[in-house]
Design a protein around this motif. Structure first.
Motif, PDB file in Angstrom:
ATOM      1  N   LYS A  15     -16.786   5.743   5.180  1.00  0.00           N
ATOM      2  CA  LYS A  15     -16.900   5.862   3.719  1.00  0.00           C
ATOM      3  C   LYS A  15     -15.946   6.930   3.194  1.00  0.00           C
ATOM      4  CE  LYS A  15     -20.018   2.877   2.517  1.00  0.00           C
ATOM      5  NZ  LYS A  15     -19.504   1.733   1.781  1.00  0.00           N
ATOM      6  N   THR A  21     -11.660  -3.321   2.418  1.00  0.00           N
ATOM      7  CA  THR A  21     -10.564  -2.388   2.150  1.00  0.00           C
ATOM      8  C   THR A  21      -9.505  -3.010   1.251  1.00  0.00           C
ATOM      9  OG1 THR A  21     -10.940  -1.425   4.326  1.00  0.00           O
ATOM     10  CG2 THR A  21      -8.876  -0.851   3.244  1.00  0.00           C
ATOM     11  N   LYS A  64      -8.924   7.545  -0.018  1.00  0.00           N
ATOM     12  CA  LYS A  64      -7.909   6.626  -0.548  1.00  0.00           C
ATOM     13  C   LYS A  64      -7.851   6.714  -2.070  1.00  0.00           C
ATOM     14  CE  LYS A  64      -7.457   1.922  -0.387  1.00  0.00           C
ATOM     15  NZ  LYS A  64      -7.859   0.612   0.047  1.00  0.00           N
ATOM     16  N   GLU A  74     -12.498   5.647   2.768  1.00  0.00           N
ATOM     17  CA  GLU A  74     -12.302   4.877   1.531  1.00  0.00           C
ATOM     18  C   GLU A  74     -12.218   5.808   0.325  1.00  0.00           C
ATOM     19  OE1 GLU A  74     -15.125   1.690   1.198  1.00  0.00           O
ATOM     20  OE2 GLU A  74     -14.745   1.049   3.251  1.00  0.00           O
ATOM     21  N   GLN A 123       0.857  -1.188   0.000  1.00  0.00           N
ATOM     22  CA  GLN A 123       0.000   0.000   0.000  1.00  0.00           C
ATOM     23  C   GLN A 123       0.896   1.242   0.000  1.00  0.00           C
ATOM     24  OE1 GLN A 123      -3.406  -0.266   0.054  1.00  0.00           O
ATOM     25  NE2 GLN A 123      -3.159  -2.496   0.067  1.00  0.00           N
ATOM     26  N   PRO A 166      -6.089   7.420   5.320  1.00  0.00           N
ATOM     27  CA  PRO A 166      -7.378   6.880   4.867  1.00  0.00           C
ATOM     28  C   PRO A 166      -7.487   5.365   5.067  1.00  0.00           C
ATOM     29  CG  PRO A 166      -6.308   8.106   3.093  1.00  0.00           C
ATOM     30  CD  PRO A 166      -5.408   8.173   4.255  1.00  0.00           C
ATOM     31  N   LEU A 167      -6.357   4.683   4.878  1.00  0.00           N
ATOM     32  CA  LEU A 167      -6.369   3.229   5.062  1.00  0.00           C
ATOM     33  C   LEU A 167      -6.628   2.859   6.523  1.00  0.00           C
ATOM     34  CD1 LEU A 167      -5.433   0.702   3.123  1.00  0.00           C
ATOM     35  CD2 LEU A 167      -3.601   0.613   4.765  1.00  0.00           C
ATOM     36  N   SER A 198     -10.218   3.212   7.354  1.00  0.00           N
ATOM     37  CA  SER A 198     -11.213   2.311   6.752  1.00  0.00           C
ATOM     38  C   SER A 198     -11.005   0.831   7.088  1.00  0.00           C
ATOM     39  CB  SER A 198     -11.257   2.505   5.240  1.00  0.00           C
ATOM     40  OG  SER A 198     -10.009   2.227   4.670  1.00  0.00           O
ATOM     41  N   PHE A 199      -9.744   0.368   7.178  1.00  0.00           N
ATOM     42  CA  PHE A 199      -9.569  -1.084   7.300  1.00  0.00           C
ATOM     43  C   PHE A 199      -9.989  -1.697   8.644  1.00  0.00           C
ATOM     44  CE2 PHE A 199      -5.551  -0.966   9.615  1.00  0.00           C
ATOM     45  CZ  PHE A 199      -5.500  -2.229  10.195  1.00  0.00           C
ATOM     46  N   ASN A 231     -13.469  -2.920   8.337  1.00  0.00           N
ATOM     47  CA  ASN A 231     -13.820  -3.702   7.155  1.00  0.00           C
ATOM     48  C   ASN A 231     -12.552  -4.123   6.408  1.00  0.00           C
ATOM     49  OD1 ASN A 231     -15.047  -4.822   4.942  1.00  0.00           O
ATOM     50  ND2 ASN A 231     -15.947  -2.927   4.189  1.00  0.00           N
ATOM     51  N   ARG A 256      -9.697  -6.296  -0.272  1.00  0.00           N
ATOM     52  CA  ARG A 256     -10.344  -7.105  -1.322  1.00  0.00           C
ATOM     53  C   ARG A 256      -9.527  -8.331  -1.740  1.00  0.00           C
ATOM     54  NH1 ARG A 256     -14.760  -4.025  -2.663  1.00  0.00           N
ATOM     55  NH2 ARG A 256     -14.451  -1.827  -2.216  1.00  0.00           N
ATOM     56  N   ASN A 297      -1.357   6.656   1.400  1.00  0.00           N
ATOM     57  CA  ASN A 297      -2.699   6.157   1.734  1.00  0.00           C
ATOM     58  C   ASN A 297      -2.850   5.839   3.217  1.00  0.00           C
ATOM     59  OD1 ASN A 297      -3.846   6.251  -0.734  1.00  0.00           O
ATOM     60  ND2 ASN A 297      -3.725   4.072  -1.165  1.00  0.00           N
TER      61      ASN A 297
END
Lengths: 283, 271
Positions: B81, A146, B87, B84, A127, A134-135, A138-139, A142, A148, A131
């Motif tokens: 959200k 994030t 990102k 994400e 990564q 933001p990472l 979010s991770f 989820n 996938r 990032n």
């Protein structure tokens, strides 16, 4: 120029040559010196040791070729302990070089301990460090949404060890191995703020910095935000001793010792020249 | 945004990439067109309001009490959200960086400015690494591709990185030798602390004081213990003091940016 002035102005090329010898000689002829395990390193060992077997460890790799001598053995020693104790881990690299080095190291250790990719360890994919924030936002809530897929394009759901790993709550330890100072970001955005329907979850963290940034880690260590810390190569050597698996860090600790001794001796010589010159009224 | 409704899951990867770029161009274009359409005197207030609202989401989400059952408030899903979405925006910075590099080096190369061969080296390295990277990615079974990739990545990039960092060691020796002079009481104190930490942080320190008992009060005099004490007590206190200062400064800076109070060449430009 008298002797005392000479001592204050040793040619830097002589110092460089001495440093080369001080580093190379102990790597060629091994020096056995006592390695004493500090409480910070024991903390790293104990944190992994106490990690429940149904959770995975997350090993964050934010280092490259420049610091591989320090951070490489730190990463390898952590992975070794996890393999030795039949615990699973995921690699999360933020440096493309570190990603390659850590993957190679994991593959070699997996072969040594008969472990398999996807069952005992997984690579979440490189990564970009831009990032990071933001990472980290979010991770934790989820993981599969994030990331996938893993580093090789396999969907997370199809990786056996990832089936029950969905949120930060499924991670038992976060190990931040770094040559930079982003530990505070992990603490602020992940450890201190994560909450879900079950309440707050303060994920245990351990830290593997290079020696030069290790002093900053004592803040978090004292505050209980990290449970342990490896201070560069010396920390890795102590960790190797705890694991009874001497590796590169233990061998290189001799070179580290001689180079530090050289610096101390040079400083003493420079100061003898300085003090004596002042006494003689030449300073 | 629209991509997820227009393109079905399982669609080819290139379609998703096109969709995301389309989304970006569409919304970016709408925003750009809107900013161009409104009178110049309203542009700054519009951006100031937008910045304030964006910051407000994070602040309110942090301070708003969470539902005891879910431990989330009404803004938490939006924050996730936004994380994400940010990102994706960050990913575009990679493209912008590449464009800037190509523009800068390309311009120097075309005009044959002094040092143009360095600009040429950039294009050769860039093309080689990108070409071999794609080759290795799309032909994972090719040994030639793997070897070429390893040669470039480990043999050149990795080796150069390690070399660059290793040279610092030589400068440290030279700088430490010249800087540590006992010119004053403070300098002497610092030198003593440096000696203890330098020796205590390596096994030779433990060896030098191995004669001191490892139990009882006397163990505190062993170099490795003295060094650990300096790092974990006085150093930690000093680090905290420094960090308090840094964080207060960062908080002030963040507030100034959030409220668009920041002044300087960029912030005072006419929009």
């Amino acid at each position: 120029m008298n002797i005392f002035e000479r001592l204050q102005h040793i040619d830097r090329r002589i110092m460089y040559a001495l440093l080369v010898v001080a580093i190379a000689a102990p790597l060629i002829w091994r020096i056995n010196l006592p390695v004493v395990v500090t409480p910070a390193v024991r903390g790293v060992y104990d944190t992994f040791d106490k990690m429940p077997a149904d959770k995975i460890a997350l090993i964050v790799v934010y280092w490259g070729a420049g610091t591989v001598a320090e951070t490489g053995p730190e990463t390898a020693a952590m992975m070794r302990q996890l393999f030795m104790q039949n615990k699973k881990f995921a690699l999360l690299p933020f440096d493309p070089q570190g990603s390659k080095f850590a993957t190679d190291s994991a593959k070699a250790l997996a072969k040594e301990y008969g472990k398999k990719y996807g069952i005992d360890w997984v690579h979440w994919g490189y990564q970009p460090i831009s990032n990071l924030v933001p990472l980290l936002q979010s991770f934790p809530g989820n993981i599969k949404g994030t990331f996938r897929t893993d580093a090789y394009g396999t969907p997370m759901d199809k990786i056996p060890m990832m089936r029950n790993v969905n949120t930060l709550r499924d991670i038992g330890v976060v190990a931040d191995i770094t040559s930079s100072g982003e530990l505070d970001t992990w603490i602020a955005y992940v450890q201190a703020t994560y909450r879900d329907a079950k309440g707050r979850y303060r994920v245990p963290m351990v830290y593997g910095p290079t020696a030069i940034i290790a002093p900053e880690g004592f803040n978090a260590l004292d505050a209980g935000q990290i449970q342990g810390m490896l201070m560069g190569m010396k920390g890795a050597a102590e960790y190797e001793k705890l694991l009874s698996a001497e590796g590169f860090a233990t061998r290189a600790a001799g070179a580290l010792s001689t180079s530090h001794l050289l610096i101390v001796v040079l400083i003493i010589l420079g100061n003898i020249g300085y003090v004596m010159s002042r006494r003689r009224g030449e300073g | 945004m629209f991509t997820r409704y227009l393109i079905k899951p399982g669609a080819p990867q290139w379609l998703w990439v096109l969709g995301v770029i389309g989304d970006f161009l569409l919304f970016g274009g709408i925003l750009f067109a809107f900013l161009q359409a409104i009178p110049a005197r309203f542009r700054r207030p519009f951006i100031v309001t937008l910045t304030f609202l964006a910051g407000l989401i994070y602040s309110v989400e942090f301070f708003w009490p969470a539902d005891p059952k879910t431990q989330m408030n009404f803004l938490t899903p939006l924050r996730l959200k936004l994380g994400e979405a940010t990102k994706v925006v960050y990913a575009f910075a990679l493209g912008l960086g590449t464009y800037n590099l190509i523009r800068f080096h390309g311009s120097n190369l075309i005009r044959k400015r002094p040092g143009w061969h360095n600009n040429l080296a950039f294009f050769i390295s860039f093309a080689a690494m990108m070409g071999v990277g794609f080759w290795a990615y799309y032909a994972p079974s090719s040994k030639a591709a793997a070897n070429a990739y390893n040669m470039l990545f480990e043999g050149i990039v990795g080796a150069l990185g390690a070399t660059m960092f290793s040279t610092i060691g030589f400068y440290i020796v030279s700088a430490a030798y010249r800087a540590f002079r006992i010119r004053s009481g403070e300098a002497t104190l610092m030198l003593l602390a440096a000696f203890i930490v330098m020796l205590g942080q390596v096994p030779v320190g433990a060896y030098l004081t191995s004669g001191i008992p490892s139990g009882g009060v006397l163990r505190n005099l062993r170099l490795e213990n003295l060094s650990y004490w300096i790092l974990s007590q006085p150093n930690m206190a000093a680090q905290r003091g420094i960090w308090f200062g840094i964080e207060i400064g960062a908080l002030a800076m963040a507030l100034r940016q959030w409220l668009s109070l920041e002044r300087g060449s960029f912030f005072e430009r006419e929009l």
